[in-house]
Design a protein around this motif. Structure first.
Motif, PDB file in Angstrom:
ATOM      1  N   SER A   1      -6.477  12.986   3.813  1.00 27.57           N
ATOM      2  CA  SER A   1      -5.070  13.048   4.201  1.00 27.57           C
ATOM      3  C   SER A   1      -4.877  12.507   5.614  1.00 27.57           C
ATOM      4  CB  SER A   1      -4.552  14.490   4.121  1.00 27.57           C
ATOM      5  OG  SER A   1      -4.671  14.992   2.814  1.00 27.57           O
ATOM      6  N   CYS A   2      -5.824  12.808   6.497  1.00 21.62           N
ATOM      7  CA  CYS A   2      -5.758  12.271   7.859  1.00 21.62           C
ATOM      8  C   CYS A   2      -5.861  10.744   7.829  1.00 21.62           C
ATOM      9  CB  CYS A   2      -6.879  12.852   8.715  1.00 21.62           C
ATOM     10  SG  CYS A   2      -6.729  14.628   9.019  1.00 21.62           S
ATOM     11  N   GLY A   3      -6.772  10.214   7.016  1.00 20.07           N
ATOM     12  CA  GLY A   3      -6.894   8.766   6.885  1.00 20.07           C
ATOM     13  C   GLY A   3      -5.654   8.142   6.290  1.00 20.07           C
ATOM     14  N   TYR A   4      -5.071   8.825   5.315  1.00 23.32           N
ATOM     15  CA  TYR A   4      -3.848   8.337   4.680  1.00 23.32           C
ATOM     16  C   TYR A   4      -2.712   8.269   5.694  1.00 23.32           C
ATOM     17  CZ  TYR A   4      -0.118   8.063   1.145  1.00 23.32           C
ATOM     18  OH  TYR A   4       0.953   7.676   0.392  1.00 23.32           O
ATOM     19  N   GLY A   5      -2.619   9.291   6.541  1.00 22.02           N
ATOM     20  CA  GLY A   5      -1.586   9.297   7.570  1.00 22.02           C
ATOM     21  C   GLY A   5      -1.755   8.154   8.550  1.00 22.02           C
ATOM     22  N   LEU A   6      -2.996   7.874   8.939  1.00 22.65           N
ATOM     23  CA  LEU A   6      -3.258   6.766   9.861  1.00 22.65           C
ATOM     24  C   LEU A   6      -2.892   5.425   9.231  1.00 22.65           C
ATOM     25  CD1 LEU A   6      -4.435   5.660  12.497  1.00 22.65           C
ATOM     26  CD2 LEU A   6      -6.707   5.730  11.438  1.00 22.65           C
ATOM     27  N   ALA A   7      -3.240   5.257   7.961  1.00 23.15           N
ATOM     28  CA  ALA A   7      -2.954   3.987   7.279  1.00 23.15           C
ATOM     29  C   ALA A   7      -1.458   3.773   7.105  1.00 23.15           C
ATOM     30  CB  ALA A   7      -3.655   3.948   5.927  1.00 23.15           C
TER      31      ALA A   7
END
Length: 518
Positions: A199-205
């Protein structure tokens, strides 16, 4: 033994007595404390990097199709759904290859190489034509072919990575001699925290990379995705070395033939027979849930592109439409710790179940939440259309409506909660309910739900577009102020209600593979 090397003990057997169970649990804990910094941490880092690079393309694909390639809204949504469906079905093939021939950790390495190739091709494809007025910039057949080859090669890479990476992490909490409540609870928590990192990676992307794509250039944005995969492959190589060391030092000591074969992904004959037939009803009754989630990166993004996306007065900062998906990521990042650290311990005391809720109860709650999200989305879209009429902007599709992006926050938040409950619950369920040797296949079977769900969404969009266009204005008109996405959202909400009713009927009759799951 050199300093810092793993120092594994022989794996204790789990007998019927509580003492044996506690010895197994203590052994598991002691070894996990040694390997977590090396295996699970690297695995989570790999998956984080992979998701950032992948979602830099996936989350903004519909804007690339409608903008850079000049497709209509309906055609772009159907194309994006078809591709997303494919990348979620391909894990079945990737998992079968990994569990029968390649091995899970080698499959993750292959994925890294394919990611570099595909994202490199996408970066090149974005330079083949300059962004010009639509009529003068239609890409040639060769350019489109190059783009789609790169795009579907990206899907193949995803097919190798996703089921194998997640299964490898869960395997670290799965003793091969048997399971105890401690290991099952730890594995359930692992699925939660694995998705927290995603989810953190998704937010960054969906914030950083989509901003670059919309405001700098698609070439720079896709190039940044490629750079993330360079890091992914670098960590990937170190991860494979660590996994080989773990297999050599721990599992070969226990059973040099059986366990090595298991981790290499070579199932014993007959172990997987019949599990598909047992899981198929749950699989089929989850498709509408998956179709609802498909709206986040397609129609939700187009819906958000018409709103006032300025952050503050006079700042000049305009949020890219795809960056609205950050709300989804924020919802998941917020909900997962609350669920894992507060709700699960409380529910465990009430129900006595190691995870608080059974996996099917968790899935059902997620499906119901997704249905509520569609009701909210329909109401917000009805208000957006009303504002467009009142402001006299119905025939000005490129004008930002005087309605804030924050109106879309509730539907993203609700779908984030639905994913925490339903999607993660499905992954844990399909991992647990298949034979140990083919758990990558189990996860891939779960992911295929969301792949076929995207196909279902695409077919619903295409059929609805055809039916409504033949009787008047399409619900998916390129001028969204003349469209009726609200009607389509109501259709999905109604289908979700029927799905929940059928799912509850089937779930009440399902017999878990493990009696302790009841």
């Amino acid at each position: 033994m050199e300093s810092g090397e793993l120092a594994p003990r022989p794996w204790p057997s789990v007998g019927s007595g509580s003492a044996d169970g506690w010895r197994a649990a203590r052994f598991l804990l002691d070894n996990l404390l040694n390997i977590l910094p090396q295996i699970v941490t690297k695995l989570i880092a790999i998956s984080f990097l992979e998701l950032v690079g992948f979602c830099g393309v996936q989350s903004n694909l519909i804007m690339y199709l409608t903008g850079h390639l000049g497709m209509s809204t309906a055609a772009a949504a159907a194309s994006a759904n078809a591709w997303t469906g494919t990348e979620m079905v391909l894990p079945l093939a990737g998992a079968l290859i990994a569990d029968s021939r390649l091995g899970r950790y080698r499959a993750v390495l292959v994925a890294g190489v394919l990611y570099l190739l595909s994202l490199g091709m996408l970066t090149v494809s974005s330079t083949l034509r300059a962004p010009e007025p639509r009529a003068a910039s239609s890409p040639s057949f060769a350019q489109l072919a190059f783009f789609y080859v790169a795009l579907y090669l990206l899907a193949v890479a995803r097919g190798f990575h996703r089921p194998c990476a997640e299964a490898l992490g869960a395997d670290q909490f799965t003793p091969s001699d048997g399971e105890d409540p401690s290991s099952r609870a730890s594995r359930s928590s692992y699925f939660n925290w694995f998705h927290f990192s995603l989810s953190c990676g998704y937010g960054l992307a969906t914030t950083g990379l989509t901003y670059v794509e919309d405001n700098v250039s698609w070439t720079v944005g896709f190039g940044a995705c490629w750079a993330m995969m360079v890091l992914y492959l670098a960590v990937d190589v170190r991860f494979v070395e660590t996994m080989r060391a773990w297999v050599a030092r721990v599992f070969r000591r226990k059973d040099a033939a059986g366990t090595e074969r298991l981790l290499a992904g070579e199932p014993e004959d007959g172990k997987g027979k019949g599990f598909v037939a047992k899981l198929l009803p749950i699989w089929a009754t989850s498709l509408i849930f998956a179709a609802i989630l498909a709206q986040v990166s397609t129609l939700f993004t187009k819906q958000g592109s018409t709103l006032d996306r300025r952050l503050g007065m006079g700042t000049g900062l305009v949020v890219p439409p795809a960056a609205l998906q950050f709300f989804l990521s924020f919802s998941m990042v917020t909900t997962l710790p609350i669920y894992d650290r507060l709700f699960v311990p409380f529910a465990r005391r009430v129900t006595g179940h190691h995870a608080g809720l059974t996996t099917l109860q968790r899935i059902g709650a997620g499906m119901a939440t997704a249905g509520v999200a569609m009701v909210v989305a329909a109401m917000v879209e009805a208000r957006r259309l009303r504002v467009a009429r009142e402001a006299g902007l119905v025939d000005k599709p490129d004008a930002a409506l005087p309605i804030s992006l924050w109106w879309m926050l509730p539907q993203y938040v609700l779908l984030g909660v639905a994913i925490v409950l339903g999607e993660i619950g499905l992954q844990e369920f399909f991992y647990d309910q298949v034979p140990d040797a083919i758990r990558s296949v189990g996860l891939a079977l779960c992911m295929s739900i969301f792949g076929v769900g995207n196909y279902v969404s695409g077919m619903l969009v295409s059929a609805t577009d055809w039916a409504t266009r033949s009787t008047g204005e399409s619900w998916f008109s390129d001028d969204l102020n003349r469209a009726h996405l609200d009607y389509f959202y109501w259709l999905l909400a109604g289908l979700a209600a029927l799905e929940v009713a059928l799912f509850l009927h089937l779930a009440n009759r399902y017999v878990y593979r493990s009696k302790d799951e009841l």
